[in-house]
Design a protein around this motif. Structure first.
Motif, PDB file in Angstrom:
ATOM      1  N   LYS A   1       3.918  -7.832   9.750  1.00 50.37           N
ATOM      2  CA  LYS A   1       4.113  -7.119  11.023  1.00 50.37           C
ATOM      3  C   LYS A   1       3.612  -5.680  10.914  1.00 50.37           C
ATOM      4  O   LYS A   1       2.867  -5.206  11.767  1.00 50.37           O
ATOM      5  CB  LYS A   1       5.603  -7.114  11.415  1.00 50.37           C
ATOM      6  N   THR A   2       4.041  -5.004   9.844  1.00 54.49           N
ATOM      7  CA  THR A   2       3.617  -3.615   9.677  1.00 54.49           C
ATOM      8  C   THR A   2       2.102  -3.549   9.500  1.00 54.49           C
ATOM      9  O   THR A   2       1.432  -2.682  10.062  1.00 54.49           O
ATOM     10  CB  THR A   2       4.349  -3.000   8.460  1.00 54.49           C
ATOM     11  N   HIS A   3       1.563  -4.494   8.747  1.00 54.38           N
ATOM     12  CA  HIS A   3       0.113  -4.544   8.547  1.00 54.38           C
ATOM     13  C   HIS A   3      -0.604  -4.578   9.904  1.00 54.38           C
ATOM     14  O   HIS A   3      -1.532  -3.814  10.152  1.00 54.38           O
ATOM     15  CB  HIS A   3      -0.220  -5.780   7.707  1.00 54.38           C
TER      16      HIS A   3
ATOM     17  N   VAL B   1       6.271   1.164  17.335  1.00 52.08           N
ATOM     18  CA  VAL B   1       7.586   1.363  16.697  1.00 52.08           C
ATOM     19  C   VAL B   1       7.885   0.176  15.784  1.00 52.08           C
ATOM     20  O   VAL B   1       7.968  -0.964  16.229  1.00 52.08           O
ATOM     21  CB  VAL B   1       8.714   1.540  17.729  1.00 52.08           C
ATOM     22  N   ASP B   2       8.024   0.484  14.522  1.00 52.42           N
ATOM     23  CA  ASP B   2       8.231  -0.552  13.516  1.00 52.42           C
ATOM     24  C   ASP B   2       9.727  -0.779  13.301  1.00 52.42           C
ATOM     25  O   ASP B   2      10.496   0.186  13.284  1.00 52.42           O
ATOM     26  CB  ASP B   2       7.593  -0.057  12.192  1.00 52.42           C
ATOM     27  N   ASP B   3      10.104  -2.034  13.134  1.00 53.98           N
ATOM     28  CA  ASP B   3      11.491  -2.403  12.813  1.00 53.98           C
ATOM     29  C   ASP B   3      12.493  -1.903  13.848  1.00 53.98           C
ATOM     30  O   ASP B   3      13.469  -1.238  13.526  1.00 53.98           O
ATOM     31  CB  ASP B   3      11.873  -1.882  11.411  1.00 53.98           C
ATOM     32  N   ILE B   4      12.239  -2.290  15.075  1.00 47.72           N
ATOM     33  CA  ILE B   4      13.072  -1.835  16.195  1.00 47.72           C
ATOM     34  C   ILE B   4      14.513  -2.328  16.054  1.00 47.72           C
ATOM     35  O   ILE B   4      15.426  -1.762  16.652  1.00 47.72           O
ATOM     36  CB  ILE B   4      12.449  -2.309  17.552  1.00 47.72           C
TER      37      ILE B   4
HETATM   38 MG    MG Z   1       7.398  -3.925   8.041  1.00 48.76          MG
END
Ligand code: MG
Ligand code: ADP
Length: 481
Positions: A189-191, A246-249
């Motif tokens: 996801k972050t990638h 926004v990562d890891d909401i």
């Molecule tokens: Mg991540």
């Protein structure tokens, strides 16, 4: 293999000889390729899975690697491209698709699909380079330079998330707002959100991109409140932002005030049609202690999930990683690694890196036998999986407390100590974040968990009695696993 005519425009030909039409057809096709490629950042990604089989008498024959590619290309590229061909030739164009089979001459040859890694060397040189903006923008804080689209391996488990991220970055295809990427930890996801940021930065250097983890958003918000700098904070998220990532909401859970603030930022950006991408380890509806109005907004665009990759994708990921890190590794070893780690790409990469490091330290080649031994040793050394509940139960049993005591607000010294010990053991043994643990311990703040863990760490070295308690509980935990 199946063939089907999917465009419904009628064929109007007969005025040109077959031969002439076919020659003109190739030119018209090439021109439509150049046109679409110049307008879509994702053209080459998609057309690596498409082969041109001819354009004769207005019938455009294309072959797609699979149904997913066919559908996407048909819906998102064909209207423009057939229109171009029609303008150049005067034909009304029908598209005849074949699906499946080997693509010997894909239209684009450099896209990073797993299939391509396994394909024979391309037999055709690439069509002229697209007209792209070449301006170089400075790197964005917090972005990993390696997390690009071209380093991302596409497979059935992540292709929707990938395609949607490409579209959100300005590629062809409908742009969904918000785009909500969800899936288990270590699945990319972050990638993908970093890849969107890199791509937008390349193509639109002036775009104002804000990338932030939800945890950092919470901290910034609290800081802004304390420093009375809310108008600055608001301007950053509501006005000076063209793309919000926004990562890891999920970490906004139970943070009512921050949720309120985020709600307004979200609305302001959404109304201004600025792209918002959120990632989460859960689907919107599964987010607990999140305001309903946020949940419904999260789900109002496209929710694209990422599943654990299948074997073929895992093989391609290990290959890609080896290629990026310039690690020379035999195919059988790649396969062994891909077979041994199934559910988390981060661990998959970790295994490759560990093997390589060990092989160079010991001066041993990475044979399949060596790889097997190492994978086996690593899996038995890995702390055994217990849950937060297991640890809480065993800690309560040890200190003779009720299971609800640890989650209660009771600050009695002995209960607080047991709670701190349980938090410490959870942090040591489980892959949980501080906010996750805070929630699991009666909805406490993550800073409470952080200070508890630090305190027990200190006591473990300083206080023999504490050490004895910890060792006794660890023995029980070991036996319970
Ligand atoms: Mg991540
Ligand atoms: P998440 O945010 O979902 O927890 P990450 O994006 O941090 O996962 O991915 C973990 C690691 O796995 C990163 O190094 C990332 O580059 C890699 N990774 C995950 N999926 C893929 C993929 N499909 N292709 C290449 N690398 C991947």
């Amino acid at each position: 293999m199946t063939t089907d005519i999917v465009s419904d425009s009628s064929v109007t030909t007969g005025h040109l000889s077959r031969e002439l039409a076919s020659v003109g057809g190739v030119d018209a096709w090439e021109a439509s390729v150049a046109y679409a490629r110049a307008r879509s950042a994702s053209f080459d990604q998609w057309f690596a899975g498409v082969q041109f089989d001819g354009l004769i008498d207005g019938v455009l024959s294309l072959r797609a690697r699979d149904e997913f590619v066919r559908q996407w290309v048909h819906d998102h590229f064909m209207p423009t491209m057939t229109d171009q061909i029609r303008q150049a030739t005067g034909w009304s164009v029908q598209v005849a698709w074949s699906v499946g089979g080997q693509l010997e001459r894909p239209v684009s040859v450099h896209a990073p699909t797993p299939e391509r890694e396994l394909m024979p060397a391309p037999t055709r040189t690439r069509a002229p380079e697209s007209v792209r903006l070449q301006a170089v923008a400075p790197p964005l804080e917090g972005l990993n330079a390696k997390y690009t689209f071209s380093n991302f391996v596409i497979g059935p488990s992540n292709q929707l998330a990938y395609a949607a991220s490409m579209a959100a970055a300005g590629g062809m295809g409908p742009r969904h707002n918000p785009l909500f990427l969800c899936g288990g930890t270590g699945l990319g996801k972050t990638h993908l959100v970093h890849a969107v940021a890199h791509r937008v930065r390349e193509e639109r250097p002036g775009a104002r991109i804000v990338y932030i983890s939800a945890e950092k958003f919470i901290n910034e918000f609290v800081q802004a409140l304390q420093d009375q700098k809310m108008s600055e904070f608001r301007a950053r998220y509501r006005e000076r932002c063209d793309l919000l990532l926004v990562d890891d909401i999920q970490f906004l859970a139970s943070k009512t005030q921050t949720q309120e603030e985020f709600f307004h930022a979200f609305n302001a950006l959404h109304q201004a049609d600025r792209q918002i991408i959120l990632t989460s380890d859960k689907y919107p509806q599964q987010l607990e202690r999140m305001e309903e109005r946020l949940v419904s907004r999260f789900a109002s665009g496209l929710v694209a999930d990422i599943q654990p990759p299948e074997l073929e994708t895992r093989v391609a990921i290990v290959r890609k990683k080896a290629q990026l890190e310039k690690i020379d590794i035999a195919d059988e070893v790649v396969l062994t690694i891909a077979q041994s780690v199934r559910s988390n790409v981060r661990e998959l990469e970790g295994t490759l890196v560990r093997l390589t490091a060990k092989s160079s330290l010991l001066g041993r080649p990475i044979t399949i036998e060596f790889a097997r031994q190492e994978i086996l040793a690593a899996s038995s050394a890995r702390p055994t999986e217990s849950s937060v509940e297991d640890i809480q139960r065993i800690v309560c049993h040890h200190f003779k407390l009720r299971s609800t005591d640890l989650l209660s607000k009771d600050r009695h010294k002995s209960i607080a100590f047991a709670r701190h010990v349980a938090m410490y053991l959870c942090k040591q043994r489980l892959k949980c974040s501080f906010p996750e643990l805070g929630r699991a311990f009666g909805n406490r703040d993550h800073t409470t968990v952080m200070s508890a863990v630090r305190k027990v760490e200190g006591l473990r070295t300083a206080d023999p009695e504490v050490r004895a308690h910890l060792e006794a509980i660890e023995r029980k935990l070991g036996a319970a696993d």
